[in-house]
Design a protein around this motif. Structure first.
Motif, PDB file in Angstrom:
ATOM      1  N   LEU A 127       0.904  -1.316   0.036  1.00 46.06           N
ATOM      2  CA  LEU A 127       0.029  -0.111  -0.039  1.00 46.06           C
ATOM      3  C   LEU A 127       0.919   1.432   0.054  1.00 46.06           C
ATOM      4  O   LEU A 127       0.446   2.180  -0.530  1.00 46.06           O
ATOM      5  CB  LEU A 127      -0.996  -0.007   1.228  1.00 46.06           C
ATOM      6  N   LYS A 128       1.922   1.064   0.607  1.00 49.56           N
ATOM      7  CA  LYS A 128       2.914   2.430   0.747  1.00 49.56           C
ATOM      8  C   LYS A 128       3.491   2.511  -0.459  1.00 49.56           C
ATOM      9  O   LYS A 128       3.823   3.504  -1.041  1.00 49.56           O
ATOM     10  CB  LYS A 128       3.859   2.192   1.946  1.00 49.56           C
ATOM     11  N   GLN A 129       3.881   1.522  -1.191  1.00 51.41           N
ATOM     12  CA  GLN A 129       4.586   1.626  -2.465  1.00 51.41           C
ATOM     13  C   GLN A 129       3.503   1.991  -3.583  1.00 51.41           C
ATOM     14  O   GLN A 129       4.066   3.007  -4.143  1.00 51.41           O
ATOM     15  CB  GLN A 129       5.181   0.249  -2.930  1.00 51.41           C
ATOM     16  N   MET A 130       2.457   1.651  -3.432  1.00 53.34           N
ATOM     17  CA  MET A 130       1.516   1.916  -4.471  1.00 53.34           C
ATOM     18  C   MET A 130       1.031   3.543  -4.267  1.00 53.34           C
ATOM     19  O   MET A 130       0.941   4.369  -5.197  1.00 53.34           O
ATOM     20  CB  MET A 130       0.009   1.327  -4.152  1.00 53.34           C
ATOM     21  N   LYS A 149       3.096  13.623 -10.489  1.00 52.97           N
ATOM     22  CA  LYS A 149       4.178  14.550 -10.578  1.00 52.97           C
ATOM     23  C   LYS A 149       4.803  14.255 -11.897  1.00 52.97           C
ATOM     24  O   LYS A 149       5.895  15.007 -12.067  1.00 52.97           O
ATOM     25  CB  LYS A 149       5.289  14.425  -9.511  1.00 52.97           C
ATOM     26  N   GLY A 150       4.220  13.338 -12.786  1.00 56.55           N
ATOM     27  CA  GLY A 150       4.968  13.208 -13.865  1.00 56.55           C
ATOM     28  C   GLY A 150       6.177  12.298 -13.766  1.00 56.55           C
ATOM     29  O   GLY A 150       7.059  12.055 -14.872  1.00 56.55           O
ATOM     30  N   ILE A 151       6.433  11.603 -12.925  1.00 56.71           N
ATOM     31  CA  ILE A 151       7.603  10.800 -12.725  1.00 56.71           C
ATOM     32  C   ILE A 151       7.164   9.012 -12.898  1.00 56.71           C
ATOM     33  O   ILE A 151       6.038   8.824 -12.267  1.00 56.71           O
ATOM     34  CB  ILE A 151       8.077  10.733 -11.115  1.00 56.71           C
ATOM     35  N   PRO A 152       7.801   8.739 -13.881  1.00 64.25           N
ATOM     36  CA  PRO A 152       7.449   7.124 -14.272  1.00 64.25           C
ATOM     37  C   PRO A 152       7.643   6.327 -13.184  1.00 64.25           C
ATOM     38  O   PRO A 152       8.405   6.684 -12.164  1.00 64.25           O
ATOM     39  CB  PRO A 152       8.516   6.900 -15.281  1.00 64.25           C
ATOM     40  N   ILE A 153       6.858   5.224 -13.105  1.00 61.98           N
ATOM     41  CA  ILE A 153       6.662   4.416 -11.708  1.00 61.98           C
ATOM     42  C   ILE A 153       8.454   3.917 -11.769  1.00 61.98           C
ATOM     43  O   ILE A 153       8.706   3.709 -10.745  1.00 61.98           O
ATOM     44  CB  ILE A 153       5.831   3.238 -11.911  1.00 61.98           C
ATOM     45  N   MET A 154       8.903   3.162 -12.827  1.00 64.29           N
ATOM     46  CA  MET A 154      10.056   2.711 -12.760  1.00 64.29           C
ATOM     47  C   MET A 154      11.254   3.493 -12.828  1.00 64.29           C
ATOM     48  O   MET A 154      12.655   2.919 -13.131  1.00 64.29           O
ATOM     49  CB  MET A 154      10.165   1.607 -13.963  1.00 64.29           C
ATOM     50  N   SER A 155      11.086   4.739 -12.609  1.00 59.76           N
ATOM     51  CA  SER A 155      12.250   5.490 -12.496  1.00 59.76           C
ATOM     52  C   SER A 155      12.902   5.228 -11.249  1.00 59.76           C
ATOM     53  O   SER A 155      14.251   5.644 -11.259  1.00 59.76           O
ATOM     54  CB  SER A 155      11.626   7.185 -12.210  1.00 59.76           C
ATOM     55  N   ASP A 207       3.822   5.477  -5.701  1.00 60.22           N
ATOM     56  CA  ASP A 207       3.818   5.340  -7.309  1.00 60.22           C
ATOM     57  C   ASP A 207       2.796   6.246  -7.722  1.00 60.22           C
ATOM     58  O   ASP A 207       2.981   7.010  -8.606  1.00 60.22           O
ATOM     59  CB  ASP A 207       3.524   3.784  -7.560  1.00 60.22           C
ATOM     60  N   ILE A 208       1.410   6.463  -6.997  1.00 61.38           N
ATOM     61  CA  ILE A 208       0.678   7.337  -7.434  1.00 61.38           C
ATOM     62  C   ILE A 208       1.110   8.638  -7.463  1.00 61.38           C
ATOM     63  O   ILE A 208       0.738   9.661  -8.078  1.00 61.38           O
ATOM     64  CB  ILE A 208      -0.755   7.101  -6.645  1.00 61.38           C
ATOM     65  N   LEU A 209       1.620   9.138  -6.246  1.00 67.62           N
ATOM     66  CA  LEU A 209       2.222  10.450  -6.035  1.00 67.62           C
ATOM     67  C   LEU A 209       3.198  10.901  -7.041  1.00 67.62           C
ATOM     68  O   LEU A 209       3.307  11.972  -7.656  1.00 67.62           O
ATOM     69  CB  LEU A 209       2.952  10.473  -4.584  1.00 67.62           C
TER      70      LEU A 209
END
Length: 274
Positions: free
Chosen positions: A102-105, A114-120, A108-110
């Motif tokens: 849940l924290k990781q999700m 902000k326009g930052i890719p998940i796998m960055s 990722d949503i945040l």
């Protein structure tokens, strides 16, 4: 006496399920009419059925519940307490894993907002080239399934620690795992559990040193696949190739870490230039 329908309604269990429980010997009707096959349950069996339902709500399997019901009366309370404690620990570990997800999700949503890719996150994993020394390791090598990883790690490392204590051997490093399987197989993977020690005794071997691509993870073990992906990308881009099985060194004891971020794991890829 209660008919199977009445018993079913009170306990909230379908008649089909009650018949199945009878087949596997979990709870049997107190009486069966030999003429029409009608099943009847006694009032005292209500308590038994509610107990079974309680254990099911605790995520015990039917096999586990049957074993609990078959405990000797003079041992039942003590063993039940021990079994419940173990199950509570299992559930707590599941809750911790879900909380991390849940924290990781949420993170990722945040980032996406902000326009930052998940796998960055892969961009933040550092890789360095190191030269490792040959180590004498006390080891156990097993085929272990993905479902047994957590239990297996505790089981096999405990055996190694027990041998070290019994034979008064000298620690030279923290526990490590070497992965020998050429590909992932959920049914079973060739896994070596090891601890560096000083003495050469039965059950030890040399883990030869050499050139390695190394990365350090500070966080949950669930993030290790990302580290492996980054290491493989680095090896390919820098013109190296993997020459021996990769391995992990557990710098911190996860049982001593208060938060996932406190867990430190080193990952080594033995390599050579192409």
């Amino acid at each position: 006496m209660l008919s199977i329908g009445e018993f079913s309604k009170i306990c909230g269990v379908s008649t089909k399920t009650l018949r199945y429980y009878d087949e596997i010997g979990l709870i049997n009707p107190d009486e069966i009419n030999p003429e029409n096959g009608y099943r009847y349950y006694s009032i005292r069996q209500l308590k038994n059925m509610l107990f079974i339902n309680r254990l099911k709500s605790y995520h015990f399997s039917l096999e586990e519940i049957k074993a609990i019901l078959e405990l000797e009366e003079d041992q039942s309370e003590e063993k039940l307490c021990s079994t419940l404690n173990y199950k509570r620990k299992e559930i707590q570990e599941t809750l911790n894993a879900l909380e991390f997800i849940l924290k990781q999700m949420s993170s990722d949503i945040l980032n996406l907002e902000k326009g930052i890719p998940i796998m960055s996150c892969l961009d933040n994993i550092e890789v360095q080239l190191v030269e490792t020394e040959t180590m004498n390791i006390l080891y156990m090598r097993q085929m272990i399934s993905s479902d047994d990883y957590v239990v297996g790690y505790g089981k096999y490392f405990s055996r190694l620690f027990e041998k070290i204590a019994t034979e008064k051997l000298t620690f030279l490093g923290t526990p490590m795992t070497i992965y020998h399987s050429p590909e992932y197989n959920p049914a079973g993977n060739d896994t070596e559990f090891a601890i560096p020690i000083e003495e050469t005794v039965k059950g030890t071997r040399d883990l030869h040193g050499g050139l390695c691509a190394k990365s350090v993870l500070k966080g949950s073990y669930s993030e290790l696949p990302a580290v492996y992906a980054k290491l493989m990308e680095w090896v390919e881009n820098e013109g190296y190739e993997l020459v021996k099985s990769p391995y992990e060194v557990y710098v911190t004891d996860p049982n001593q870490a208060t938060e996932p971020k406190d867990i430190v794991t080193e990952v080594y890829f033995p390599v050579k230039k192409k």
